[in-house]
Design a protein around this motif. Sequence first.
Motif, PDB file in Angstrom:
ATOM      1  N   ALA A 136      29.106  41.504  35.052  1.00 25.18           N
ATOM      2  CA  ALA A 136      29.850  40.558  34.203  1.00 25.18           C
ATOM      3  C   ALA A 136      29.683  39.131  34.734  1.00 25.18           C
ATOM      4  CB  ALA A 136      31.325  40.947  34.147  1.00 25.18           C
ATOM      5  N   GLU A 137      29.752  38.989  36.046  1.00 30.22           N
ATOM      6  CA  GLU A 137      29.567  37.666  36.672  1.00 30.22           C
ATOM      7  C   GLU A 137      28.170  37.126  36.368  1.00 30.22           C
ATOM      8  OE1 GLU A 137      31.821  36.014  39.025  1.00 30.22           O
ATOM      9  OE2 GLU A 137      30.413  34.326  38.926  1.00 30.22           O
ATOM     10  N   LEU A 187      27.851  35.932  32.891  1.00 30.35           N
ATOM     11  CA  LEU A 187      28.547  34.646  32.756  1.00 30.35           C
ATOM     12  C   LEU A 187      27.681  33.504  33.282  1.00 30.35           C
ATOM     13  CD1 LEU A 187      31.476  34.295  31.720  1.00 30.35           C
ATOM     14  CD2 LEU A 187      32.169  34.011  34.078  1.00 30.35           C
ATOM     15  N   LEU A 221      34.687  33.827  36.576  1.00 27.29           N
ATOM     16  CA  LEU A 221      35.127  35.174  36.215  1.00 27.29           C
ATOM     17  C   LEU A 221      36.394  35.494  37.004  1.00 27.29           C
ATOM     18  CD1 LEU A 221      34.112  37.688  34.528  1.00 27.29           C
ATOM     19  CD2 LEU A 221      33.329  38.599  36.713  1.00 27.29           C
ATOM     20  N   TYR A 259      29.513  38.695  45.713  1.00 25.41           N
ATOM     21  CA  TYR A 259      30.562  39.711  45.826  1.00 25.41           C
ATOM     22  C   TYR A 259      30.462  40.636  47.033  1.00 25.41           C
ATOM     23  CZ  TYR A 259      32.808  38.552  41.436  1.00 25.41           C
ATOM     24  OH  TYR A 259      33.514  37.912  40.465  1.00 25.41           O
ATOM     25  N   VAL A 289      31.710  44.471  37.826  1.00 26.63           N
ATOM     26  CA  VAL A 289      32.176  43.090  38.016  1.00 26.63           C
ATOM     27  C   VAL A 289      30.978  42.167  38.261  1.00 26.63           C
ATOM     28  CG1 VAL A 289      33.515  41.544  39.512  1.00 26.63           C
ATOM     29  CG2 VAL A 289      34.445  43.786  38.899  1.00 26.63           C
ATOM     30  N   ARG A 297      38.870  41.227  33.404  1.00 27.00           N
ATOM     31  CA  ARG A 297      38.173  40.051  33.933  1.00 27.00           C
ATOM     32  C   ARG A 297      37.448  39.375  32.797  1.00 27.00           C
ATOM     33  NH1 ARG A 297      37.695  43.674  38.117  1.00 27.00           N
ATOM     34  NH2 ARG A 297      38.287  42.894  40.175  1.00 27.00           N
ATOM     35  N   THR A 332      28.861  35.458  27.102  1.00 25.90           N
ATOM     36  CA  THR A 332      30.277  35.774  27.240  1.00 25.90           C
ATOM     37  C   THR A 332      30.361  37.197  27.789  1.00 25.90           C
ATOM     38  OG1 THR A 332      30.682  34.450  25.288  1.00 25.90           O
ATOM     39  CG2 THR A 332      32.492  35.829  26.036  1.00 25.90           C
ATOM     40  N   ALA A 333      31.283  37.433  28.704  1.00 26.54           N
ATOM     41  CA  ALA A 333      31.394  38.781  29.274  1.00 26.54           C
ATOM     42  C   ALA A 333      32.844  39.093  29.617  1.00 26.54           C
ATOM     43  CB  ALA A 333      30.538  38.885  30.534  1.00 26.54           C
ATOM     44  N   VAL A 334      33.221  40.350  29.425  1.00 30.03           N
ATOM     45  CA  VAL A 334      34.501  40.828  29.946  1.00 30.03           C
ATOM     46  C   VAL A 334      34.260  42.119  30.703  1.00 30.03           C
ATOM     47  CG1 VAL A 334      36.003  39.821  28.174  1.00 30.03           C
ATOM     48  CG2 VAL A 334      35.136  42.141  27.877  1.00 30.03           C
ATOM     49  N   GLN A 335      35.134  42.364  31.667  1.00 33.15           N
ATOM     50  CA  GLN A 335      35.032  43.589  32.477  1.00 33.15           C
ATOM     51  C   GLN A 335      36.413  44.189  32.577  1.00 33.15           C
ATOM     52  OE1 GLN A 335      36.548  44.085  35.556  1.00 33.15           O
ATOM     53  NE2 GLN A 335      35.544  46.004  36.088  1.00 33.15           N
TER      54      GLN A 335
END
Lengths: 171, 374
Positions: free
Chosen positions: A24-25, A28, B11, A152, A21, B182, A33-36
Amino acid sequence: MNRQEMRFTGSGGQGIILASVILAEAALIAGHTAVQSQTYGPEARGGVCKAEVIICEGDIGFTKVVKPTFLLALTQSSLDRYSKGVDKDCIIIADSSLVAPKGYNIVSKPIIQTAKEKIGKAFVSNIVALGAINAHLKLVPPDVLKEAVLKYVPKGTDEINTKALEAGAAL
Amino acid sequence: MAAKQKEKRVLLQGNEACVEGAIAAGMRFFAGYPITPSTEVAEQAAIRLPQVGGRFIQMEDEIAAMAAIIGGSAAGVKSMTATSGPGFSLKQENLGYAAFAEVPCVLINVQRSGPSTGLPTSPSQGDIMQARWGTHGDHPVIALAPATVEECYHLTIRCFNLSEKYRMPVFLMTDEIIGHLREGIVIPDPKTLKIENRKINKKIPPFAVPKGEIAPQSAPFGQGQRYNITGLVHREDGFPTNSTTIAGELCTRLMKKIEDNVDDIIEYEERHLEDAEVIVIAYGGTTRAATKAIELARAKGKKAGLFRPITIWPFPAKRIQEIAKKAKKFVVAEHNYGQLVHEIRLATKDAVPIEFLGKVDGTIIMPNEIEELI
């Protein structure tokens, strides 16, 4: 940046999902571009845990890893299971306590040992790993990764996690 | 695309985006009972609602959670619950009550593998028919399915808008794929959002529908209009009756709310349909694999396109009939043993051959599996 299809694997409780996570953050924040996403069993601790991050420019399209370009393995069972069938050019960062299967592009790093001995807390292994991954792959500027980590991690652990991140980058 | 890249994105998990959308829509009450893979909806609601002056209650079970949000909404507060598989089964009785008593509310169903407790952490789209027929008796249903985290946000707002306008429960039929995904989303300026609020007219009977209007206009409980709410067949004043005339009129009126307004409710996405010979039909979390499959097929010179129902119920049968005229083949992909494909077959009456790809093993449909059928 070329499309990065990344797998983070280990045991439930090692902070594998959190590490993914955070990356990915960071991606970003850095303007990519990012997905998790993740898969895990019903148990909260101990089962094999897999998280995925895809980083690219523009539209992400399909959100799951099809052809990994990177694999992190923190346990033997996750290394054995997820290294099978990956391309030879897939970069694998494995904890140095693990027995590396032959024929793969494996980089061994003392992630868990560094967390335990240098930082004094095994629970920062995931952040040590993040530092090591980013230093190796140069995905985002180090200060961006630090910003994402501090967003986080629990309050009061900023210092120890910053140290862990730096120790990981130095591996 | 370039402009979109520059906007600030956050996110968020699909489940979290649902809560942000709900709050933007005016949701101020959430009652729920945690269940994987929907739990983050409740967690986020528990964090966010007190920050905006709302209330969160964890109830003793899913049945009570559904009952609580019906009560919350009857008191005039936009209310929501979230659940998955087994919890959706438990909520069915009260969902029928909300539909018949015309109480607006929103339910997020993050579908997981079933039947029964199934595979709690694995994706599925196995509740599509349950959303339509899960509670007994004929009743109106609106259900939407998001394919991205951003859509979780926007479609939750739309669920609230539709529920307020039509005075009925509305389902967001998401799934583990999107719920736990996410991705970066742009949270719009609240001022740019269109928010519907139920119409209120205390001067007419609580269940009377004025000419030209869609739904009753009763005031929330506690605001000076005394009336009864019941799951029995009721008169315009809300009290039960055994009149077969009223029963027929009421049940028909409820179904007509949907039937007469399908164009307002139905939304869909189409890609490459101008030249598509093979049309892939997918929705929700399956869409991302379908889109990739179409891209792979087109790169090989095959004329493939996508039809994606965003509104699952009411089903976009009319549009399916139109696109079937031009297509040589449909490929339908769902994470179930075949559910929405029945509606597609019903609508097309074998006018076009249909290849079906379904999965019930808890794994995700991959792009190459769809591409092989194109």
